[in-house]
Design a protein around this motif. Structure first.
Motif, PDB file in Angstrom:
ATOM      1  N   ASP A  93       0.810  -1.220   0.000  1.00 51.59           N
ATOM      2  CA  ASP A  93       0.000   0.000   0.000  1.00 51.59           C
ATOM      3  C   ASP A  93       0.844   1.270   0.000  1.00 51.59           C
ATOM      4  N   HIS A  94       2.092   1.180  -0.444  1.00 51.70           N
ATOM      5  CA  HIS A  94       2.973   2.342  -0.483  1.00 51.70           C
ATOM      6  C   HIS A  94       2.811   3.074  -1.816  1.00 51.70           C
ATOM      7  N   PRO A  95       2.582   4.379  -1.789  1.00 52.32           N
ATOM      8  CA  PRO A  95       2.462   5.146  -3.037  1.00 52.32           C
ATOM      9  C   PRO A  95       3.824   5.641  -3.521  1.00 52.32           C
ATOM     10  N   ILE A  96       3.861   6.086  -4.740  1.00 52.64           N
ATOM     11  CA  ILE A  96       5.006   6.810  -5.289  1.00 52.64           C
ATOM     12  C   ILE A  96       4.604   8.275  -5.374  1.00 52.64           C
ATOM     13  N   ASP A  97       5.442   9.146  -4.849  1.00 50.58           N
ATOM     14  CA  ASP A  97       5.148  10.579  -4.840  1.00 50.58           C
ATOM     15  C   ASP A  97       5.659  11.193  -6.141  1.00 50.58           C
ATOM     16  N   ALA A  98       4.754  11.438  -7.079  1.00 55.40           N
ATOM     17  CA  ALA A  98       5.156  11.945  -8.391  1.00 55.40           C
ATOM     18  C   ALA A  98       5.714  13.355  -8.309  1.00 55.40           C
ATOM     19  N   LEU A  99       5.222  14.138  -7.359  1.00 53.53           N
ATOM     20  CA  LEU A  99       5.681  15.518  -7.256  1.00 53.53           C
ATOM     21  C   LEU A  99       7.112  15.590  -6.746  1.00 53.53           C
ATOM     22  N   SER A 100       7.400  14.964  -5.609  1.00 50.51           N
ATOM     23  CA  SER A 100       8.763  14.985  -5.081  1.00 50.51           C
ATOM     24  C   SER A 100       9.702  14.174  -5.960  1.00 50.51           C
ATOM     25  N   GLY A 101       9.141  13.175  -6.661  1.00 52.88           N
ATOM     26  CA  GLY A 101       9.971  12.353  -7.535  1.00 52.88           C
ATOM     27  C   GLY A 101      10.375  13.030  -8.823  1.00 52.88           C
ATOM     28  N   GLY A 102       9.694  14.134  -9.177  1.00 47.07           N
ATOM     29  CA  GLY A 102      10.097  14.893 -10.350  1.00 47.07           C
ATOM     30  C   GLY A 102       9.293  14.638 -11.606  1.00 47.07           C
ATOM     31  N   TRP A 103       8.270  13.789 -11.535  1.00 46.98           N
ATOM     32  CA  TRP A 103       7.499  13.492 -12.749  1.00 46.98           C
ATOM     33  C   TRP A 103       6.574  14.647 -13.139  1.00 46.98           C
ATOM     34  N   ASP A 104       6.038  15.319 -12.158  1.00 48.67           N
ATOM     35  CA  ASP A 104       5.019  16.325 -12.458  1.00 48.67           C
ATOM     36  C   ASP A 104       5.571  17.649 -12.968  1.00 48.67           C
ATOM     37  N   ASN A 105       6.892  17.730 -13.182  1.00 50.00           N
ATOM     38  CA  ASN A 105       7.406  18.954 -13.807  1.00 50.00           C
ATOM     39  C   ASN A 105       7.816  18.720 -15.256  1.00 50.00           C
ATOM     40  N   LEU A 106       7.485  17.560 -15.809  1.00 49.50           N
ATOM     41  CA  LEU A 106       7.751  17.282 -17.217  1.00 49.50           C
ATOM     42  C   LEU A 106       6.606  17.818 -18.073  1.00 49.50           C
ATOM     43  N   ASP A 107       6.928  18.204 -19.300  1.00 50.55           N
ATOM     44  CA  ASP A 107       5.890  18.742 -20.189  1.00 50.55           C
ATOM     45  C   ASP A 107       5.433  17.736 -21.233  1.00 50.55           C
ATOM     46  N   GLY A 108       5.799  16.481 -21.036  1.00 51.73           N
ATOM     47  CA  GLY A 108       5.395  15.433 -21.955  1.00 51.73           C
ATOM     48  C   GLY A 108       6.026  14.119 -21.536  1.00 51.73           C
TER      49      GLY A 108
END
Length: 684
Positions: A93-108
């Motif tokens: 039940d562990h999530p991956i944090d997309a924001l701290s992980g750097g995914w949410d600052n990509l533009d594609g």
């Protein structure tokens, strides 16, 4: 170590259960994120509540989420990836944090990774009545351009069909046959910042029947879906498919669009760090020598070990899960002082003495979780002495020996920290570029240290004007990146390398235990392929998949054109030759000799085929070697380890002569004078 970790994770995973995700794409009910990548997962906060970025419009602008109508007045937008709510949860039940992980600052999305989809009501099979029926495979890529192909990949702007091939995921073996995703691989790196359309039609299941169309998608095909931004997007998608000859009717089983990340988003971090480092150190960073050993081997007259002080762009010089590039407001690295980095230099006997041959400086790149000391391997000393190479080497931070324990820990504990790998790889690339700058003639700072270049009162013939790169395995992978961004080296050999990692990993014996760790935490094949895909999105910033289109043409600013010779071996159990071919096609200018060895009934695609007697003096070339290994599996699992050909091309004399001729003259010649088959395997 990896085996022990896999055992721990797998035992725990047997009793864990993951909760469901929310805010899913409704097209594929079996996976929240599928199909992926997809512009469904692009958004932009500047559009405001109730609006989203209309990526299908000629100029991206905000649209109403309910109607799909452009905002009035027009509001320009630049989409951003937003997958936080849909990333898979592990068995604990562990999530991956997309924001701290750097995914949410990509533009594609990644321009080099696979596209993935699943049909929950149909089991597919690798058979002539299922995906082999009308689907392109890696051995017949050209068929993907035919109208009969069950899979279609379109450049949305030009309407052109993009060559590709498909496969079912077999990384779980015989387990979960109903949960095998269908993977669609572009034959080469896609264009950056470009929208693509994917379509699947007339696909058959394992019993030969037609795959059923997902209910949510069928509503868009029939026009019964209520008004929405997505219905507006599908109007554009369907129009472009019809122009390409794809019927939008009951035979169309699924279609979607996705946009690749921009060139700036993929490359600016490394290029910014490179430019800053070279600007601060035009003749190379300061250093001190930590050891000199003469008469090192039969072929090496002197080994020099040293410590250099290149610019640091990480928040910490030491390896660790918390290692990150320090970024400014524009997302580019910021100088953090200097760090300590070791290096090694080997001087062969053949370049010592007033009448010796002038030396060529060759930077060597080591393999996975290795270090600079790999340059001491015996065959390299023979190469250096025979051809007159002064070998230099540093550590590939991020995937070097010191990183292995931290990568393992990250896999077991929190994959949100995956960003440490590409961030440290970026620093490692800066260090490698700095080392070559130290040896660049005539001003390189190491060349000015005269005591290094005299052995027993005899001069070492080196002026640093002739420079090349040679790397194998991980050194071949990172070497292709090096050759894309180097300002000091224009010819290099990529030995048994490839890209992208998402293609290489499932087919690598090196990553079997690594894969077991992931599968211990994520027991669903759909989740595991998702992880490989999202890892690739970050990895593109520090692996050749994000840069290879700039190696020879379309060069990066302040960067010369480069030429690369690619070598691969059939039966490679560590880096699949499929990755080497995909990487080579991504250069845009790649030749192959007509007699090149092939795997099974493979048909070569995307290469400029030339006569065996030709001299290739422009662009790049790829050459395969066959040492008699059994045919590799035609699914995404490793080849046999017992007959692994991974180490063999680099030790083959024909390959070595080919490399040296290229380095010295710029000519790529077929030194095998025909197929490079069972040439000098007895050297091993």
């Amino acid at each position: 170590m990896w085996q022990r970790l896999a055992s721990v994770v797998c035992v725990g995973g047997l009793v864990a259960a993951a909760r469901a995700q929310t805010n899913c794409d409704p097209l594929v009910s079996s996976s929240c994120l599928y199909p992926f990548p997809s512009d469904f997962w692009l958004s932009h906060s500047a559009c405001g509540q109730g609006k989203r970025c209309g990526t299908w419009l000629p100029q991206q602008q905000c649209v109403d989420e309910v109607t799909g109508a452009p905002a009035e007045p027009a509001v320009p937008c630049q989409a951003r990836v937003n997958i936080s709510s849909a990333l898979p949860l592990d068995n604990f039940d562990h999530p991956i944090d997309a924001l701290s992980g750097g995914w949410d600052n990509l533009d594609g999305f990644s321009p080099s990774s696979f596209l993935q989809v699943h049909f929950p009501n149909d089991r597919l099979a690798d058979s002539d009545i299922s995906i082999n029926k009308n689907s392109p495979r890696f051995w017949n890529i050209a068929s993907s351009l035919e109208t009969s192909s069950s899979t279609v990949l379109l450049d949305a702007a030009t309407g052109e069909r993009v060559p590709h091939w498909v496969e079912l995921d077999h990384s779980f073996g015989d387990r979960h046959p109903d949960r095998r995703p269908l993977l669609i691989w572009p034959s080469h790196r896609l264009k950056s910042g470009t929208r693509y359309i994917v379509a699947i039609h007339n696909l058959h299941n394992a019993t030969g029947g037609v795959v059923s169309t997902p209910t949510a998608f069928k509503e868009y095909v029939t026009g019964t879906a209520p008004p929405s931004w997505r219905k507006a997007a599908y109007k554009d998608i369907f129009g472009k498919l019809e122009k390409a000859g794809v019927a939008v009717d009951s035979t169309l089983q699924l279609a979607w669009d996705f946009t690749t990340a921009s060139r700036t988003a993929l490359t600016s971090r490394l290029l910014t760090a490179r430019n800053d480092a070279l600007g601060r150190n035009p003749i190379g960073p300061q250093y001190h020598i930590t050891g000199i050993k003469d008469n090192f081997t039969e072929h090496i007259a002197r080994r020099i070990e040293g410590m250099m002080y290149p610019p640091l762009y990480l928040n910490q010089a030491a390896p660790g899960k918390s290692a990150r590039l320090v970024l400014d407001a524009d997302g580019n690295p910021v100088y953090q002082g200097t760090m300590r980095a070791t290096f090694e230099i080997l001087i062969p006997r053949s370049v010592v003495g007033a009448n010796a041959k002038p030396a060529r400086v060759v930077q060597y790149g080591h393999g996975l979780f290795g270090d600079k000391s790999e340059v001491e391997t015996g065959y390299l000393g023979e190469d250096a002495d025979r051809y007159g190479y002064i070998l230099i080497a540093s550590d590939w931070l991020g995937l070097a020996a010191l990183d292995e324990a931290f990568v393992a820990d990250m896999m077991v504990t929190d994959m949100s920290d995956f960003r440490m790998v590409p961030d440290r790889c970026t620093q490692g690339m800066v260090n490698a570029l700095m080392l070559m700058r130290m040896m660049k003639g005539p001003e390189g700072i190491l060349l000015k240290d005269k005591k290094l270049w005299e052995i027993d009162n005899e001069p070492v013939r080196v002026d640093g004007t002739d420079r090349s790169y040679f790397g194998n395995s991980q050194g071949g992978i990172m070497g292709a990146l090096y050759m894309s961004v180097s300002t000091d080296v224009e010819r290099g050999l990529v030995g048994v390398g490839g890209s992208p990692y998402s293609l290489l990993l499932p087919r690598s014996e090196d990553f079997t235990a690594f894969g077991d760790v992931i599968k211990g935490r994520y027991s669903d094949p759909l989740s595991v392929t998702t992880l490989l895909s999202i890892f690739q999105m970050l990895w593109d910033r520090a692996e050749p998949g994000g840069f290879i289109d700039g190696v020879t043409s379309n060069n990066f600013p302040d960067t010369p054109s480069h030429r690369v010779l690619f070598h691969y071996g059939l039966g490679d159990a560590q880096v699949t030759w499929l990755g080497c071919q995909m990487l080579a096609r991504g250069t845009g200018q790649i030749s192959m000799f007509k007699s090149n060895v092939r795997e099974g009934n493979e048909s070569f695609f995307g290469f400029n085929m030339v006569e065996d007697t030709a001299s290739i003096t422009e662009g790049n070339a790829i050459v395969g070697f066959d040492f008699g290994a059994p045919t590799v599996p035609f699914v995404n699992v490793p080849a046999q380890k017992s007959t692994d050909a991974h180490e063999k091309p680099r030790r083959d004399r024909h390959a070595q002569d080919m490399m040296d001729t290229f380095f010295v003259t710029g000519e790529i010649l077929n030194t095998c004078h025909g197929p490079c088959r069972n040439v000098t395997a007895d050297q091993l």
